[in-house]
Motif scaffolding. Structure first.
Motif, PDB file in Angstrom:
ATOM      1  N   PRO A 167       0.807  -1.238   0.000  1.00  0.00           N
ATOM      2  CA  PRO A 167       0.000   0.000   0.000  1.00  0.00           C
ATOM      3  C   PRO A 167       0.833   1.278   0.000  1.00  0.00           C
ATOM      4  O   PRO A 167       0.404   2.280  -0.594  1.00  0.00           O
ATOM      5  CB  PRO A 167      -0.855  -0.121   1.266  1.00  0.00           C
ATOM      6  CG  PRO A 167      -0.195  -1.178   2.093  1.00  0.00           C
ATOM      7  CD  PRO A 167       0.465  -2.105   1.144  1.00  0.00           C
ATOM      8  N   ASP A 168       2.003   1.268   0.639  1.00  0.00           N
ATOM      9  CA  ASP A 168       2.821   2.485   0.649  1.00  0.00           C
ATOM     10  C   ASP A 168       3.444   2.743  -0.721  1.00  0.00           C
ATOM     11  O   ASP A 168       3.563   3.894  -1.159  1.00  0.00           O
ATOM     12  CB  ASP A 168       3.924   2.379   1.706  1.00  0.00           C
ATOM     13  CG  ASP A 168       3.377   2.418   3.122  1.00  0.00           C
ATOM     14  OD1 ASP A 168       2.211   2.829   3.286  1.00  0.00           O
ATOM     15  OD2 ASP A 168       4.107   2.033   4.054  1.00  0.00           O
ATOM     16  N   LEU A 175       0.850   4.170  -2.994  1.00  0.00           N
ATOM     17  CA  LEU A 175       0.646   5.605  -2.790  1.00  0.00           C
ATOM     18  C   LEU A 175       1.633   6.422  -3.620  1.00  0.00           C
ATOM     19  O   LEU A 175       1.267   7.458  -4.196  1.00  0.00           O
ATOM     20  CB  LEU A 175       0.807   5.958  -1.309  1.00  0.00           C
ATOM     21  CG  LEU A 175      -0.397   5.765  -0.412  1.00  0.00           C
ATOM     22  CD1 LEU A 175      -0.001   6.027   1.041  1.00  0.00           C
ATOM     23  CD2 LEU A 175      -1.538   6.690  -0.829  1.00  0.00           C
ATOM     24  N   ASP A 184       0.545   6.638  -7.138  1.00  0.00           N
ATOM     25  CA  ASP A 184      -0.537   7.603  -7.331  1.00  0.00           C
ATOM     26  C   ASP A 184      -0.019   9.016  -7.606  1.00  0.00           C
ATOM     27  O   ASP A 184      -0.761   9.852  -8.138  1.00  0.00           O
ATOM     28  CB  ASP A 184      -1.447   7.646  -6.097  1.00  0.00           C
ATOM     29  CG  ASP A 184      -2.442   6.495  -6.063  1.00  0.00           C
ATOM     30  OD1 ASP A 184      -2.567   5.789  -7.092  1.00  0.00           O
ATOM     31  OD2 ASP A 184      -3.087   6.290  -5.025  1.00  0.00           O
ATOM     32  N   SER A 235      -6.729  11.035  -6.158  1.00  0.00           N
ATOM     33  CA  SER A 235      -7.440   9.863  -5.651  1.00  0.00           C
ATOM     34  C   SER A 235      -7.881  10.169  -4.220  1.00  0.00           C
ATOM     35  O   SER A 235      -7.204  10.900  -3.491  1.00  0.00           O
ATOM     36  CB  SER A 235      -6.536   8.634  -5.673  1.00  0.00           C
ATOM     37  OG  SER A 235      -5.488   8.766  -4.732  1.00  0.00           O
ATOM     38  N   ARG A 278      -7.784   8.476  -1.489  1.00  0.00           N
ATOM     39  CA  ARG A 278      -6.871   8.094  -0.417  1.00  0.00           C
ATOM     40  C   ARG A 278      -5.694   9.058  -0.319  1.00  0.00           C
ATOM     41  O   ARG A 278      -5.241   9.377   0.784  1.00  0.00           O
ATOM     42  CB  ARG A 278      -6.373   6.667  -0.599  1.00  0.00           C
ATOM     43  CG  ARG A 278      -5.561   6.425  -1.864  1.00  0.00           C
ATOM     44  CD  ARG A 278      -5.038   5.010  -1.908  1.00  0.00           C
ATOM     45  NE  ARG A 278      -4.350   4.711  -3.165  1.00  0.00           N
ATOM     46  CZ  ARG A 278      -3.734   3.579  -3.411  1.00  0.00           C
ATOM     47  NH1 ARG A 278      -3.727   2.628  -2.482  1.00  0.00           N
ATOM     48  NH2 ARG A 278      -3.140   3.374  -4.565  1.00  0.00           N
ATOM     49  N   VAL A 279      -5.199   9.545  -1.459  1.00  0.00           N
ATOM     50  CA  VAL A 279      -4.101  10.515  -1.414  1.00  0.00           C
ATOM     51  C   VAL A 279      -4.582  11.814  -0.785  1.00  0.00           C
ATOM     52  O   VAL A 279      -3.910  12.390   0.079  1.00  0.00           O
ATOM     53  CB  VAL A 279      -3.535  10.771  -2.825  1.00  0.00           C
ATOM     54  CG1 VAL A 279      -2.576  11.962  -2.798  1.00  0.00           C
ATOM     55  CG2 VAL A 279      -2.798   9.541  -3.333  1.00  0.00           C
ATOM     56  N   LEU A 309      -5.011  11.400   3.072  1.00  0.00           N
ATOM     57  CA  LEU A 309      -3.738  11.349   3.788  1.00  0.00           C
ATOM     58  C   LEU A 309      -3.009  12.691   3.730  1.00  0.00           C
ATOM     59  O   LEU A 309      -2.387  13.113   4.709  1.00  0.00           O
ATOM     60  CB  LEU A 309      -2.853  10.240   3.207  1.00  0.00           C
ATOM     61  CG  LEU A 309      -3.317   8.811   3.477  1.00  0.00           C
ATOM     62  CD1 LEU A 309      -2.538   7.825   2.619  1.00  0.00           C
ATOM     63  CD2 LEU A 309      -3.154   8.467   4.959  1.00  0.00           C
ATOM     64  N   LEU A 355       0.543  11.715   4.879  1.00  0.00           N
ATOM     65  CA  LEU A 355       1.025  11.226   3.593  1.00  0.00           C
ATOM     66  C   LEU A 355       2.551  11.068   3.576  1.00  0.00           C
ATOM     67  O   LEU A 355       3.077  10.092   3.037  1.00  0.00           O
ATOM     68  CB  LEU A 355       0.600  12.187   2.476  1.00  0.00           C
ATOM     69  CG  LEU A 355       1.040  11.815   1.052  1.00  0.00           C
ATOM     70  CD1 LEU A 355       0.388  10.502   0.619  1.00  0.00           C
ATOM     71  CD2 LEU A 355       0.678  12.943   0.071  1.00  0.00           C
ATOM     72  N   ARG A 386       4.221   7.814   4.800  1.00  0.00           N
ATOM     73  CA  ARG A 386       3.823   6.698   3.946  1.00  0.00           C
ATOM     74  C   ARG A 386       4.610   6.721   2.633  1.00  0.00           C
ATOM     75  O   ARG A 386       5.034   5.670   2.135  1.00  0.00           O
ATOM     76  CB  ARG A 386       2.320   6.759   3.668  1.00  0.00           C
ATOM     77  CG  ARG A 386       1.428   6.612   4.904  1.00  0.00           C
ATOM     78  CD  ARG A 386       1.337   5.178   5.369  1.00  0.00           C
ATOM     79  NE  ARG A 386       0.808   4.305   4.337  1.00  0.00           N
ATOM     80  CZ  ARG A 386      -0.502   4.118   4.101  1.00  0.00           C
ATOM     81  NH1 ARG A 386      -1.405   4.760   4.846  1.00  0.00           N
ATOM     82  NH2 ARG A 386      -0.904   3.279   3.169  1.00  0.00           N
ATOM     83  N   LEU A 387       4.811   7.920   2.067  1.00  0.00           N
ATOM     84  CA  LEU A 387       5.595   8.028   0.834  1.00  0.00           C
ATOM     85  C   LEU A 387       7.052   7.638   1.076  1.00  0.00           C
ATOM     86  O   LEU A 387       7.669   6.946   0.257  1.00  0.00           O
ATOM     87  CB  LEU A 387       5.525   9.456   0.281  1.00  0.00           C
ATOM     88  CG  LEU A 387       4.166   9.943  -0.202  1.00  0.00           C
ATOM     89  CD1 LEU A 387       4.252  11.410  -0.632  1.00  0.00           C
ATOM     90  CD2 LEU A 387       3.643   9.089  -1.365  1.00  0.00           C
ATOM     91  N   GLY A 444       7.238   3.947   1.363  1.00  0.00           N
ATOM     92  CA  GLY A 444       7.014   3.309   0.072  1.00  0.00           C
ATOM     93  C   GLY A 444       8.237   3.356  -0.822  1.00  0.00           C
ATOM     94  O   GLY A 444       8.609   2.354  -1.446  1.00  0.00           O
TER      95      GLY A 444
END
Length: 324
Positions: free
Chosen positions: A54-55, A58, A61, A120, A122-123, A126, A132, A135-136, A139
């Protein structure tokens, strides 16, 4: 046209550096699009598999859709000094520490502006909550280690070779010469780096350092990040010297043709179109045609000297002529 105005202090703080995170972003673009690299081939199942995290998803995205070229600068912090491991560690930490103002400007506002489509959900959720950034960072760190870590030594050798070659140019000819040859779309005017671009931007970089970063996984494009003067970075395709020996002139002729080979051989020093026309006894329009092709191929660089435009072989052409 993009014009980056240096000034004396900025020129003195201009440097070359690798960017592990920038290479990861380029590799991630290719993997996310399901493409093969023209040199390194298929990214492999590990790279595709990590897209499910998931990360990492992101980060995907925030990569530009087809037909767009804007990527938020916060994904590729300007490389600091140190070894590549230190640079990578610092870049991941800087992504995590990105200020909310930058997230608002580059993600919440910037992507809508440059891509012309909504974020999106979710972005946006967050980004608005301030969650955010970590998480970025996680990722990109995960993608780098799972998809790029094992192949990094081969990339690093090309990057080191490019930096060594350009450092030699600086030592022998000065920073201006190196800047004028970094890419066919770039030129050095004596106080500014100019870049052929559809954007019309003039940026005063006084008291900021500028980093020029070679890239291996992006093989052709000149890229730049200009959202923040303190983060200005110019990315250019790395050039690796050949292995041994000076190329036979007949072989060079087979590569670029007789007329262009002759022009390249004569461009060890900067010359104008008119001067070349006189030296080779051909029409100026013919010389201009060949120079245009050589410039697009990255084999000659051009810069303005008063009313004249001067051309000179690039390091890429030097390697073509003399790979040693």
């Amino acid at each position: 046209m993009i014009r980056l105005e240096f000034g004396v202090r900025t020129l003195g703080r201009t440097r070359l550096s690798v960017s592990p995170v920038a290479e990861a972003v380029e590799w991630l673009k290719l993997v996310a699009d399901g493409r093969r690299h023209p040199v390194f081939g298929d990214p492999g199942p590990a790279a595709r598999g990590v897209l499910r995290h998931p990360d990492v998803a992101l980060v995907v995205d925030l990569l530009p859709p087809a037909g767009r070229d804007y990527t938020p600068d916060l994904l590729t912090p300007k490389p600091r000094t140190g070894s590549w491991k230190e640079i990578l560690h610092t870049q991941i930490a800087e992504i995590e520490a990105t200020g909310q103002d930058d997230v608002d400007a580059q993600v919440l506002s910037g992507l809508q502006k440059h891509w012309g489509r909504p974020l999106s959900p979710r972005v946006r959720r967050l980004a608005e909550s301030g969650r955010l950034q970590p998480r970025l960072a996680a990722g990109l760190d995960r993608f780098w280690h799972e998809a790029l870590h094992d192949g990094w030594p081969s990339l690093q050798s090309v990057l080191d070779d490019d930096i060594a070659g350009r450092s030699k140019i600086i030592a022998e000819h000065g920073v201006g010469r190196m800047l004028s040859e970094v890419h066919p779309r770039a030129g050095w005017s004596g106080d500014a780096l100019t870049i052929d671009s559809r954007y019309d931007i003039t940026l005063d970089l006084t008291d900021h350092d500028v980093v020029l970063t070679p890239t291996v996984l992006n093989r052709t494009e000149l890229m730049f990040q200009l959202d923040d003067a303190a983060q200005v970075t110019v990315y250019y395709p790395a050039c690796r010297a050949g292995v041994t020996g000076r190329r036979d002139p007949a072989e060079l002729t087979e590569v670029v043709g007789t007329a262009r080979a002759a022009l390249l051989a004569d461009l060890g020093v900067a010359r104008s179109t008119a001067e070349l026309a006189g030296r080779h006894s051909v029409a100026a329009s013919t010389v201009s045609y060949h120079l245009g092709a050589l410039h697009r191929a990255g084999l000659v660089a051009r810069h303005r000297d008063g009313r004249r435009v001067l051309y000179r072989r690039t390091r890429r052409a030097d390697v073509l002529i003399d790979p040693s």
